[in-house]
Design a protein around this motif. Structure first.
Motif, short mmCIF file in Angstrom:
data_model
loop_
_atom_site.label_atom_id
_atom_site.label_comp_id
_atom_site.label_asym_id
_atom_site.label_seq_id
_atom_site.Cartn_x
_atom_site.Cartn_y
_atom_site.Cartn_z
N ASP A 91 9.72 4.96 6.31
CA ASP A 91 9.55 4.93 7.96
C ASP A 91 10.94 5.40 8.43
OD1 ASP A 91 11.53 2.57 8.18
OD2 ASP A 91 9.98 1.53 7.00
N GLU A 92 11.17 5.45 9.74
CA GLU A 92 12.43 6.02 10.28
C GLU A 92 13.02 4.86 10.94
OE1 GLU A 92 13.65 8.90 9.74
OE2 GLU A 92 12.22 8.94 8.40
N LEU A 93 12.68 3.72 10.63
CA LEU A 93 13.42 2.39 11.54
C LEU A 93 14.83 2.35 10.89
CD1 LEU A 93 10.06 0.29 11.75
CD2 LEU A 93 11.29 1.86 13.56
N TRP A 94 15.80 2.21 11.62
CA TRP A 94 17.19 2.44 11.11
C TRP A 94 17.38 1.11 10.11
CZ3 TRP A 94 20.65 2.98 16.11
CH2 TRP A 94 20.28 4.18 16.72
N LEU A 95 17.13 -0.20 10.12
CA LEU A 95 17.49 -1.16 9.45
C LEU A 95 16.20 -1.69 8.44
CD1 LEU A 95 20.20 -3.64 11.11
CD2 LEU A 95 20.21 -1.42 9.81
N SER A 96 15.29 -0.85 8.47
CA SER A 96 14.05 -1.06 7.43
C SER A 96 14.73 -0.72 5.97
CB SER A 96 12.95 -0.23 8.07
OG SER A 96 11.97 -0.25 6.80
N PRO A 97 14.12 -1.74 5.32
CA PRO A 97 14.60 -1.56 3.67
C PRO A 97 13.88 -0.20 3.36
CG PRO A 97 14.21 -3.72 4.30
CD PRO A 97 13.76 -3.06 5.29
N ASN A 98 12.97 0.26 3.92
CA ASN A 98 12.28 1.65 3.63
C ASN A 98 12.66 2.68 4.44
OD1 ASN A 98 10.02 -0.74 2.34
ND2 ASN A 98 10.03 1.16 1.12
N TYR A 99 13.58 2.74 5.10
CA TYR A 99 13.79 3.68 5.99
C TYR A 99 14.29 4.83 5.15
CZ TYR A 99 17.02 6.83 8.75
OH TYR A 99 17.57 7.92 9.45
N GLY A 100 13.59 6.20 5.49
CA GLY A 100 13.89 7.35 4.73
C GLY A 100 13.39 7.59 3.27
N ARG A 101 12.58 6.53 2.80
CA ARG A 101 12.02 6.43 1.33
C ARG A 101 10.81 5.56 0.96
NH1 ARG A 101 17.35 2.91 -1.05
NH2 ARG A 101 15.97 0.96 -1.08
N ASP A 102 10.07 6.15 0.40
CA ASP A 102 8.95 5.39 -0.07
C ASP A 102 9.47 4.48 -1.01
OD1 ASP A 102 6.84 6.72 1.34
OD2 ASP A 102 6.42 8.15 -0.42
N GLY A 103 9.12 3.24 -1.12
CA GLY A 103 9.62 2.08 -2.38
C GLY A 103 8.50 1.22 -2.76
N GLY A 121 0.98 -1.22 -0.20
CA GLY A 121 0.05 -0.05 0.00
C GLY A 121 1.01 1.25 0.13
N ASP A 122 0.48 1.98 -0.78
CA ASP A 122 1.28 3.48 -0.96
C ASP A 122 1.51 4.08 0.31
OD1 ASP A 122 1.22 2.91 -3.55
OD2 ASP A 122 0.25 4.85 -4.20
N ALA A 123 0.51 4.06 1.27
CA ALA A 123 0.47 5.08 2.55
C ALA A 123 0.59 3.97 3.59
CB ALA A 123 -0.75 5.50 2.60
N ASN A 124 1.10 2.61 3.47
CA ASN A 124 1.27 1.60 4.74
C ASN A 124 2.64 1.45 4.97
OD1 ASN A 124 -1.82 1.69 4.52
ND2 ASN A 124 -1.53 -0.03 3.22
N GLY A 125 3.11 1.53 5.98
CA GLY A 125 4.46 1.29 6.28
C GLY A 125 4.65 -0.28 6.49
N ASN A 126 5.72 -0.88 6.70
CA ASN A 126 5.99 -2.31 6.90
C ASN A 126 5.49 -2.74 8.13
OD1 ASN A 126 8.06 -2.14 8.95
ND2 ASN A 126 9.43 -1.67 7.11
N LEU A 127 5.24 -3.95 8.47
CA LEU A 127 4.69 -4.36 9.87
C LEU A 127 5.28 -3.73 11.01
CD1 LEU A 127 3.62 -8.04 9.02
CD2 LEU A 127 2.32 -6.09 8.71
N ALA A 128 6.47 -3.66 10.74
CA ALA A 128 7.25 -2.96 11.91
C ALA A 128 7.23 -1.69 12.45
CB ALA A 128 8.99 -3.05 11.83
#
Length: 423
Positions: free
Chosen positions: A330-342, A123-130
């Motif tokens: 998101d802002e979780l350090w080791l999330s593959p989506n840290y700092g960027r929509d993807g 989902g465009d507006a949905n962060g990962n489960l973490a």
């Protein structure tokens, strides 16, 4: 403690090196075990396709450390045991009138394992489960219990921890009022429409998944999951960028019955029975597949898709199916989506690991210009030297791990290879 003979992961492609599996009967027993071992790791639902969960000491399964589920309607959170399966949690939350913001394709995975690897839905507006995590508790290297909540120092570094910081025992997740979802599938979506209208294609529902083998002129299936409150009175429009609405339940794999997938055909129902692709009571493809996935910054979406289509001659023969999904920053350090929509480029491979491992270097080299970050729990070949520059907070995470686990009790070959390096 159970001595291991041959224990494997969900897909059967990894045999654990650990000499034993421990099932502590209480939190205190877990603390003592962690305190006394030189190496130890937690083992969840075994749905990782690599050696991320392995160790040379005992593996710990938390199926007997049960503290129950606590819903806090004032703060809109739920606190659950780390080993709780998402499907179990979702059904109980819906029964009580609440919901999570999203689910992964499979509801069978454990909450702690999915959070630790930043596993995601769509989902465009949905962060990962973490990104739903508001607090956590873990047993640290000295056997003590650490509690951390959103806003605490280093909290964003602890959530997607890859098991490197301690053994998570409890998680507090943000919840919302329950909601209904209507799911439809459209077939034969033209690639030129996807490339010309990518933002509109992925914005057309709360969650959109595109299933493809990367060959031909069309995407085989587009799965649209919409909150019913967002639908027009007539429901989903039959027109979807030139695709054809499916007239019966579909499975992502060609020729496989859709009976074990979540309800489709626009029939509204609880989020807990729609946001995952597969039903909780059915475990699909056990032992018959391998998986890889790369998270690409949104701005490179169409270029990355074009690159993948050019690689179809080497990728398609090894694929059961591929999937394209979107995930919010998101802002979780080791999330593959840290700092960027993807976007997630997901590959469900045939059970031929030598062939898959042989094609991964080519795939990763072609995706490298797009700063693709591999999913931590799936097959990839990229190692620490190339991964570290992809994560702006990687040095902070390594410092956090060094401070919390100075003897490397929770480290293993996977972490040394992909995060800490072998120097």
């Amino acid at each position: 403690m159970q001595q291991l003979a041959t224990e494997r992961n969900w897909a059967g492609n990894h045999t654990y090196r650990a000499p034993a599996i421990a099932h502590p009967a209480s939190l205190q027993e877990l603390q003592e075990l962690v305190r006394s071992e030189k190496r130890v790791r937690a083992l969840g639902s075994r749905h990782s396709f690599n050696d991320i969960a392995d160790t040379t000491g005992p593996l710990v399964v938390l199926d007997r450390v049960a503290q129950g589920m606590t819903v806090d309607p004032l703060n809109m959170t739920v606190t659950v045991d780390a080993g709780t399966r998402y499907g179990t949690l979702a059904a109980e939350l819906h029964r009580r009138g609440f919901a999570l913001h999203n689910l992964a394709s499979l509801p069978h995975i454990s909450v702690a394992g999915a959070v630790a690897t930043a596993t995601h839905g769509s989902g465009d507006a949905n962060g990962n489960l973490a990104t739903a995590v508001a607090g956590l508790e873990m047993v640290t290297a000295d056997g003590s219990i650490l509690s951390a909540r959103e806003g605490d120092d280093h909290f964003e570094g602890m959530v997607v921890g890859l098991g490197a910081l301690g053994i998570v025992t409890r998680l507090t997740l943000k919840i919302e009022p329950t909601f209904e979802v209507s799911q439809t599938v459209h077939e034969r979506l033209p690639w030129d429409q996807v490339l010309e209208n990518f933002d509109a294609v992925t914005a057309s529902a709360y969650s959109v998944s595109l299933f493809t083998d990367w060959s031909g002129t069309t995407v085989e299936q587009a799965w649209l999951k919409s909150r019913t409150r967002d639908l027009q009175p007539a429901g989903h429009s039959p027109e979807y960028f030139g695709a054809v609405p499916a007239t019966q339940a579909r499975h992502p794999l060609p020729g496989v019955s859709g009976s074990n997938c979540t309800q489709q055909l626009g029939v509204p129902g609880p989020w807990s029975d729609r946001l995952a692709h597969f039903r909780m009571e059915f475990t699909p493809s056990r032992g018959d597949e391998l998986q890889s996935e790369y998270l690409i910054p949104r701005e490179y979406a169409t270029d990355a898709i074009r690159t993948m289509r050019k690689l179809s001659n080497v990728v398609t023969p090894l694929l059961l199916v591929g999937e394209i999904r979107t995930v919010a920053a998101d802002e979780l350090w080791l999330s593959p989506n840290y700092g960027r929509d993807g976007i997630g480029l997901h590959f469900t491979w045939r059970q031929d690991q030598p062939a898959v491992q042989a094609v991964l270097p080519l795939l990763e080299a072609e995706l490298a210009p797009f700063s693709g970050r591999p999913h931590w729990g799936k097959l990839f070949g990229t190692e620490a030297e190339a991964i570290r520059p992809l994560y702006p907070r990687m040095a902070d995470f390594i410092a956090l791990a060094d401070g919390m686990d100075p003897t490397g009790k929770f480290r293993n070959d996977f972490l040394n290879r992909t995060v800490f390096g072998n120097d």
